[in-house]
Scaffold this motif. Structure first.
Motif, PDB file in Angstrom:
ATOM      1  N   PRO A  11       0.848  -1.204   0.000  1.00 29.20           N
ATOM      2  CA  PRO A  11       0.000   0.000   0.000  1.00 29.20           C
ATOM      3  C   PRO A  11       0.882   1.253   0.000  1.00 29.20           C
ATOM      4  O   PRO A  11       1.874   1.315   0.712  1.00 29.20           O
ATOM      5  CB  PRO A  11      -0.782  -0.123   1.320  1.00 29.20           C
ATOM      6  N   GLY A  12       0.545   2.214  -0.843  1.00 29.63           N
ATOM      7  CA  GLY A  12       1.287   3.465  -0.873  1.00 29.63           C
ATOM      8  C   GLY A  12       2.505   3.476  -1.760  1.00 29.63           C
ATOM      9  O   GLY A  12       3.215   4.481  -1.836  1.00 29.63           O
ATOM     10  N   VAL A  13       2.759   2.373  -2.471  1.00 31.02           N
ATOM     11  CA  VAL A  13       3.948   2.314  -3.315  1.00 31.02           C
ATOM     12  C   VAL A  13       3.747   3.075  -4.623  1.00 31.02           C
ATOM     13  O   VAL A  13       4.703   3.345  -5.346  1.00 31.02           O
ATOM     14  CB  VAL A  13       4.341   0.841  -3.581  1.00 31.02           C
ATOM     15  N   GLY A  14       2.487   3.423  -4.934  1.00 33.06           N
ATOM     16  CA  GLY A  14       2.222   4.220  -6.128  1.00 33.06           C
ATOM     17  C   GLY A  14       1.503   3.485  -7.234  1.00 33.06           C
ATOM     18  O   GLY A  14       1.447   3.966  -8.375  1.00 33.06           O
ATOM     19  N   LYS A  15       0.926   2.327  -6.919  1.00 30.03           N
ATOM     20  CA  LYS A  15       0.247   1.524  -7.942  1.00 30.03           C
ATOM     21  C   LYS A  15      -0.849   2.319  -8.648  1.00 30.03           C
ATOM     22  O   LYS A  15      -0.936   2.318  -9.877  1.00 30.03           O
ATOM     23  CB  LYS A  15      -0.364   0.267  -7.310  1.00 30.03           C
ATOM     24  N   GLY A  16      -1.698   2.989  -7.880  1.00 31.06           N
ATOM     25  CA  GLY A  16      -2.819   3.721  -8.450  1.00 31.06           C
ATOM     26  C   GLY A  16      -2.390   4.862  -9.353  1.00 31.06           C
ATOM     27  O   GLY A  16      -2.933   5.047 -10.445  1.00 31.06           O
ATOM     28  N   SER A  32      -9.478  -0.511 -10.430  1.00 35.01           N
ATOM     29  CA  SER A  32      -9.021  -0.415  -9.048  1.00 35.01           C
ATOM     30  C   SER A  32     -10.076  -0.967  -8.099  1.00 35.01           C
ATOM     31  O   SER A  32     -11.178  -0.425  -7.997  1.00 35.01           O
ATOM     32  CB  SER A  32      -8.717   1.047  -8.693  1.00 35.01           C
ATOM     33  N   THR A  33      -9.722  -2.039  -7.397  1.00 32.00           N
ATOM     34  CA  THR A  33     -10.663  -2.589  -6.418  1.00 32.00           C
ATOM     35  C   THR A  33     -10.896  -1.604  -5.286  1.00 32.00           C
ATOM     36  O   THR A  33     -11.990  -1.537  -4.731  1.00 32.00           O
ATOM     37  CB  THR A  33     -10.134  -3.919  -5.851  1.00 32.00           C
ATOM     38  N   GLY A  34      -9.877  -0.816  -4.966  1.00 31.40           N
ATOM     39  CA  GLY A  34     -10.030   0.182  -3.907  1.00 31.40           C
ATOM     40  C   GLY A  34     -11.130   1.182  -4.214  1.00 31.40           C
ATOM     41  O   GLY A  34     -11.928   1.543  -3.336  1.00 31.40           O
ATOM     42  N   GLU A  35     -11.213   1.634  -5.474  1.00 29.28           N
ATOM     43  CA  GLU A  35     -12.249   2.589  -5.860  1.00 29.28           C
ATOM     44  C   GLU A  35     -13.640   1.961  -5.790  1.00 29.28           C
ATOM     45  O   GLU A  35     -14.607   2.597  -5.390  1.00 29.28           O
ATOM     46  CB  GLU A  35     -11.977   3.112  -7.277  1.00 29.28           C
ATOM     47  N   ILE A  36     -13.720   0.700  -6.188  1.00 30.62           N
ATOM     48  CA  ILE A  36     -14.998  -0.009  -6.118  1.00 30.62           C
ATOM     49  C   ILE A  36     -15.457  -0.111  -4.662  1.00 30.62           C
ATOM     50  O   ILE A  36     -16.623   0.132  -4.335  1.00 30.62           O
ATOM     51  CB  ILE A  36     -14.878  -1.415  -6.727  1.00 30.62           C
ATOM     52  N   ILE A  85      -5.839  -2.948 -16.537  1.00 27.27           N
ATOM     53  CA  ILE A  85      -4.803  -2.959 -15.507  1.00 27.27           C
ATOM     54  C   ILE A  85      -5.499  -3.288 -14.192  1.00 27.27           C
ATOM     55  O   ILE A  85      -6.430  -2.595 -13.792  1.00 27.27           O
ATOM     56  CB  ILE A  85      -4.124  -1.585 -15.358  1.00 27.27           C
ATOM     57  N   LEU A  86      -5.065  -4.333 -13.515  1.00 28.64           N
ATOM     58  CA  LEU A  86      -5.600  -4.663 -12.202  1.00 28.64           C
ATOM     59  C   LEU A  86      -4.726  -4.015 -11.134  1.00 28.64           C
ATOM     60  O   LEU A  86      -3.533  -4.317 -11.032  1.00 28.64           O
ATOM     61  CB  LEU A  86      -5.632  -6.182 -12.001  1.00 28.64           C
ATOM     62  N   ASP A  87      -5.303  -3.135 -10.352  1.00 30.96           N
ATOM     63  CA  ASP A  87      -4.585  -2.387  -9.315  1.00 30.96           C
ATOM     64  C   ASP A  87      -5.183  -2.746  -7.956  1.00 30.96           C
ATOM     65  O   ASP A  87      -6.330  -2.444  -7.681  1.00 30.96           O
ATOM     66  CB  ASP A  87      -4.718  -0.892  -9.612  1.00 30.96           C
ATOM     67  N   GLY A  88      -4.395  -3.419  -7.116  1.00 29.97           N
ATOM     68  CA  GLY A  88      -4.890  -3.793  -5.796  1.00 29.97           C
ATOM     69  C   GLY A  88      -5.437  -5.206  -5.733  1.00 29.97           C
ATOM     70  O   GLY A  88      -6.003  -5.608  -4.715  1.00 29.97           O
ATOM     71  N   LEU A 112       5.741  -5.552 -10.420  1.00 30.59           N
ATOM     72  CA  LEU A 112       5.990  -5.433  -8.989  1.00 30.59           C
ATOM     73  C   LEU A 112       6.692  -4.105  -8.701  1.00 30.59           C
ATOM     74  O   LEU A 112       7.817  -3.879  -9.149  1.00 30.59           O
ATOM     75  CB  LEU A 112       6.847  -6.594  -8.495  1.00 30.59           C
ATOM     76  N   LEU A 113       6.023  -3.221  -7.954  1.00 32.95           N
ATOM     77  CA  LEU A 113       6.596  -1.933  -7.570  1.00 32.95           C
ATOM     78  C   LEU A 113       7.113  -2.030  -6.137  1.00 32.95           C
ATOM     79  O   LEU A 113       6.403  -2.497  -5.244  1.00 32.95           O
ATOM     80  CB  LEU A 113       5.534  -0.834  -7.672  1.00 32.95           C
ATOM     81  N   THR A 114       8.348  -1.596  -5.914  1.00 31.65           N
ATOM     82  CA  THR A 114       8.955  -1.698  -4.592  1.00 31.65           C
ATOM     83  C   THR A 114       9.429  -0.340  -4.086  1.00 31.65           C
ATOM     84  O   THR A 114       9.820   0.522  -4.877  1.00 31.65           O
ATOM     85  CB  THR A 114      10.154  -2.669  -4.606  1.00 31.65           C
TER      86      THR A 114
END
Length: 212
Positions: A11-16, A32-36, A85-88, A112-114
């Motif tokens: 969380p917070g790595v910048g995916k969105g 974005s599942t988070g937005e849903i 794009i699947l985010d989350g 993979l974002l790190t």
């Protein structure tokens, strides 16, 4: 250009942010599942109230709920030949297996974002949102021109419960214990691309645009 991709990372790595920018420059739909989930919470549906308690405690939504939401959306996009794009999602190995068995998904790459935990905590703890119009801000990267008020409607900006430091630490613990196993899962499939997310979103997107 790669299509039907997953963004993985804490969380917070910048995916969105990166997914949104990539979506703007391609024909990929940012899912974005988070937005849903946030929409359900705002609408105070029965599911939304349940989600609110889960999210505010820093935990993840149960797989069966998330899987059903994602499957419905992917099938809809697939019927229209729209790439995404699947985010989350996925966040657990159970979700990954579910997606792997979903024929309509057809995932081509996993990004993979790190980033170090201290950077993630700083990013998340400084996020703010408008409870009226849902506009989002960041004290460092996207501050409101009206300081602590929304630029759209002058509503006082708030911090989400899950963006408070205690909740962020909990979310990172959950990520480390559950989600990182996905790295090995997708490495074995040879579709994982690892990127250091301390670069600018533009640099990351430009790199992705060159991938096949």
């Amino acid at each position: 250009m790669i299509k039907n991709i997953i963004f993985l990372g804490a969380p917070g790595v910048g995916k969105g942010t990166i997914a949104s920018l990539l979506s703007q420059k391609t024909d990929l739909i940012h899912l974005s599942t988070g937005e849903i989930f946030r929409a359900a919470i705002r609408n105070k549906t029965k599911l939304g109230l349940e989600l609110k308690n889960i999210v505010e405690s820093g935990n993840y939504v149960p797989d069966e709920i998330t899987n059903a939401i994602v499957e419905e959306k992917i099938k809809e996009l697939n019927s229209k030949n729209i790439n995404f794009i699947l985010d989350g999602y996925p966040r657990t190995i159970n979700q990954a297996n579910f997606l792997d068995n979903l024929e309509s998904a057809n995932i081509s790459k996993v990004i993979l974002l790190t980033a170090p935990n201290e950077i993630i905590i700083q990013r998340l703890s400084k996020r703010r949102y408008c409870p009226t119009c849902s506009a989002t801000y960041h004290l460092d990267f996207k501050p409101s021109k009206k300081i602590n008020l929304c630029e759209n409607d002058d509503t006082l900006l708030l911090q989400r419960k899950d963006d408070e430091e205690e909740s962020i630490v909990r979310r990172l613990e959950v990520y480390n214990s559950e989600t990182k196993v996905l790295v090995d899962f997708y490495k074995e499939k040879k579709i994982l691309i690892e990127i250091e997310a301390t670069q600018s979103p533009e640099e990351i997107v430009n790199y992705l645009l060159k991938q096949k």
